[in-house]
Design a protein around this motif. Structure first.
Motif, PDB file in Angstrom:
ATOM      1  N   PRO A   1      21.361   5.241 -38.593  1.00 23.07           N
ATOM      2  CA  PRO A   1      20.996   4.733 -37.265  1.00 23.07           C
ATOM      3  C   PRO A   1      22.082   5.012 -36.224  1.00 23.07           C
ATOM      4  N   LEU A   2      21.639   5.233 -34.997  1.00 22.42           N
ATOM      5  CA  LEU A   2      22.563   5.480 -33.899  1.00 22.42           C
ATOM      6  C   LEU A   2      23.083   4.168 -33.332  1.00 22.42           C
ATOM      7  N   ASN A   3      24.356   4.145 -32.931  1.00 22.86           N
ATOM      8  CA  ASN A   3      24.867   2.963 -32.254  1.00 22.86           C
ATOM      9  C   ASN A   3      24.555   3.083 -30.756  1.00 22.86           C
ATOM     10  N   ALA A   4      24.863   2.055 -29.985  1.00 23.64           N
ATOM     11  CA  ALA A   4      24.510   2.029 -28.559  1.00 23.64           C
ATOM     12  C   ALA A   4      25.150   3.178 -27.787  1.00 23.64           C
ATOM     13  N   ASP A   5      26.393   3.507 -28.109  1.00 20.27           N
ATOM     14  CA  ASP A   5      27.074   4.603 -27.415  1.00 20.27           C
ATOM     15  C   ASP A   5      26.398   5.945 -27.681  1.00 20.27           C
ATOM     16  N   GLU A   6      26.006   6.166 -28.937  1.00 16.57           N
ATOM     17  CA  GLU A   6      25.336   7.423 -29.286  1.00 16.57           C
ATOM     18  C   GLU A   6      23.980   7.534 -28.591  1.00 16.57           C
ATOM     19  N   VAL A   7      23.258   6.412 -28.491  1.00 15.78           N
ATOM     20  CA  VAL A   7      21.966   6.413 -27.804  1.00 15.78           C
ATOM     21  C   VAL A   7      22.166   6.734 -26.325  1.00 15.78           C
ATOM     22  N   ASN A   8      23.161   6.095 -25.699  1.00 17.74           N
ATOM     23  CA  ASN A   8      23.440   6.365 -24.285  1.00 17.74           C
ATOM     24  C   ASN A   8      23.857   7.813 -24.055  1.00 17.74           C
ATOM     25  N   MET A   9      24.645   8.353 -24.977  1.00 13.37           N
ATOM     26  CA  MET A   9      25.077   9.743 -24.857  1.00 13.37           C
ATOM     27  C   MET A   9      23.878  10.694 -24.962  1.00 13.37           C
TER      28      MET A   9
ATOM     29  N   MET B   1       9.644  10.296 -16.715  1.00 10.72           N
ATOM     30  CA  MET B   1       9.850   9.563 -17.958  1.00 10.72           C
ATOM     31  C   MET B   1       9.223  10.277 -19.153  1.00 10.72           C
ATOM     32  N   GLY B   2       8.026  10.795 -19.007  1.00  9.94           N
ATOM     33  CA  GLY B   2       7.364  11.487 -20.116  1.00  9.94           C
ATOM     34  C   GLY B   2       8.144  12.704 -20.565  1.00  9.94           C
ATOM     35  N   LYS B   3       8.623  13.461 -19.601  1.00 15.66           N
ATOM     36  CA  LYS B   3       9.411  14.654 -19.891  1.00 15.66           C
ATOM     37  C   LYS B   3      10.716  14.265 -20.610  1.00 15.66           C
ATOM     38  N   LEU B   4      11.334  13.192 -20.139  1.00 20.00           N
ATOM     39  CA  LEU B   4      12.589  12.724 -20.717  1.00 20.00           C
ATOM     40  C   LEU B   4      12.383  12.208 -22.143  1.00 20.00           C
ATOM     41  N   MET B   5      11.330  11.425 -22.352  1.00 14.81           N
ATOM     42  CA  MET B   5      11.043  10.899 -23.689  1.00 14.81           C
ATOM     43  C   MET B   5      10.692  12.033 -24.658  1.00 14.81           C
ATOM     44  N   ALA B   6       9.984  13.056 -24.175  1.00 13.03           N
ATOM     45  CA  ALA B   6       9.655  14.200 -25.019  1.00 13.03           C
ATOM     46  C   ALA B   6      10.920  14.926 -25.469  1.00 13.03           C
ATOM     47  N   GLU B   7      11.921  14.965 -24.613  1.00  9.38           N
ATOM     48  CA  GLU B   7      13.207  15.586 -24.948  1.00  9.38           C
ATOM     49  C   GLU B   7      13.986  14.723 -25.949  1.00  9.38           C
ATOM     50  N   LEU B   8      13.933  13.408 -25.767  1.00  8.66           N
ATOM     51  CA  LEU B   8      14.717  12.487 -26.601  1.00  8.66           C
ATOM     52  C   LEU B   8      14.116  12.242 -27.990  1.00  8.66           C
TER      53      LEU B   8
ATOM     54  N   LEU C   1      14.703   2.178 -26.624  1.00  6.49           N
ATOM     55  CA  LEU C   1      15.020   3.420 -25.914  1.00  6.49           C
ATOM     56  C   LEU C   1      14.176   3.548 -24.658  1.00  6.49           C
ATOM     57  N   SER C   2      12.913   3.188 -24.759  1.00  7.56           N
ATOM     58  CA  SER C   2      12.018   3.248 -23.601  1.00  7.56           C
ATOM     59  C   SER C   2      12.518   2.338 -22.481  1.00  7.56           C
ATOM     60  N   LYS C   3      12.975   1.141 -22.845  1.00  6.42           N
ATOM     61  CA  LYS C   3      13.526   0.216 -21.844  1.00  6.42           C
ATOM     62  C   LYS C   3      14.773   0.806 -21.185  1.00  6.42           C
ATOM     63  N   LEU C   4      15.642   1.415 -21.996  1.00  8.42           N
ATOM     64  CA  LEU C   4      16.845   2.048 -21.453  1.00  8.42           C
ATOM     65  C   LEU C   4      16.490   3.167 -20.477  1.00  8.42           C
ATOM     66  N   VAL C   5      15.494   3.974 -20.854  1.00  5.35           N
ATOM     67  CA  VAL C   5      15.068   5.078 -19.991  1.00  5.35           C
ATOM     68  C   VAL C   5      14.535   4.532 -18.669  1.00  5.35           C
ATOM     69  N   LYS C   6      13.720   3.482 -18.732  1.00  5.66           N
ATOM     70  CA  LYS C   6      13.168   2.888 -17.506  1.00  5.66           C
ATOM     71  C   LYS C   6      14.281   2.353 -16.623  1.00  5.66           C
ATOM     72  N   GLU C   7      15.236   1.643 -17.231  1.00 10.23           N
ATOM     73  CA  GLU C   7      16.363   1.117 -16.456  1.00 10.23           C
ATOM     74  C   GLU C   7      17.137   2.247 -15.780  1.00 10.23           C
TER      75      GLU C   7
END
Length: 149
Positions: A94-102, A119-126, A139-145
């Motif tokens: 599992p990824l930690n918070a820093d890795e997810v943000n990176m 958002m759709g384009k970004l989520m497709a990349e992630l 992750l979706s909440k982070l992307v929205k924020e």
């Protein structure tokens, strides 16, 4: 045969030899789900799809655990917890918070996402990079924020 599917099949044989009923039962559930998808879609799952399937099964177990705990059915919640532990052994680290943000920052840089329309384009990349390694709802909440700043 994909590496992860072969690893799960070998683990099933080892669980049979060790007479580990919990592990064996859970591995059989995993392989049955993989086989169901392969038969329904007439394809052989690659490691990425196997991880997505395991991630889905993991999420189902977590939901069941919370429901059983609310209903005060600790016996059933314990079974789900045991199955979840077995499923987790086949998921990537599992990824930690820093890795997810990176990963989020890299995906934003790659896609040039700047607003909620992206958002759709970004989520497709992630998604292929983090599937099975982080909670997609979080992750979706982070992307929205990040996109509403």
């Amino acid at each position: 045969m994909p590496v992860l599917k072969k690893q799960i099949t070998e683990a099933m044989k080892a669980a049979m030899r060790a007479k580990d009923k919990v592990q064996l039962g859970t591995i059989r559930l995993i392989l049955a789900e993989i086989k169901r998808i392969e038969v329904d879609e007439r394809i052989e799952l690659d490691d990425e799809r196997v991880i997505a399937t395991l991630d889905k099964m993991s999420k189902q177990r977590k939901d069941s655990i919370s429901q059983f705990d609310k209903a005060d059915r600790t016996d059933l919640a314990d079974i789900e917890r045991q199955e979840l532990e077995v499923i987790k052994t086949y998921l990537p680290h599992p990824l930690n918070a820093d890795e997810v943000n990176m990963a989020l920052e890299e995906a934003i840089a790659t896609t040039g996402a700047s607003s909620m329309q992206d958002m759709g384009k970004l989520m497709a990349e992630l998604k292929p990079k983090v599937q099975g390694r982080t909670d997609m709802g979080m992750l979706s909440k982070l992307v929205k924020e990040r996109l509403t700043r």
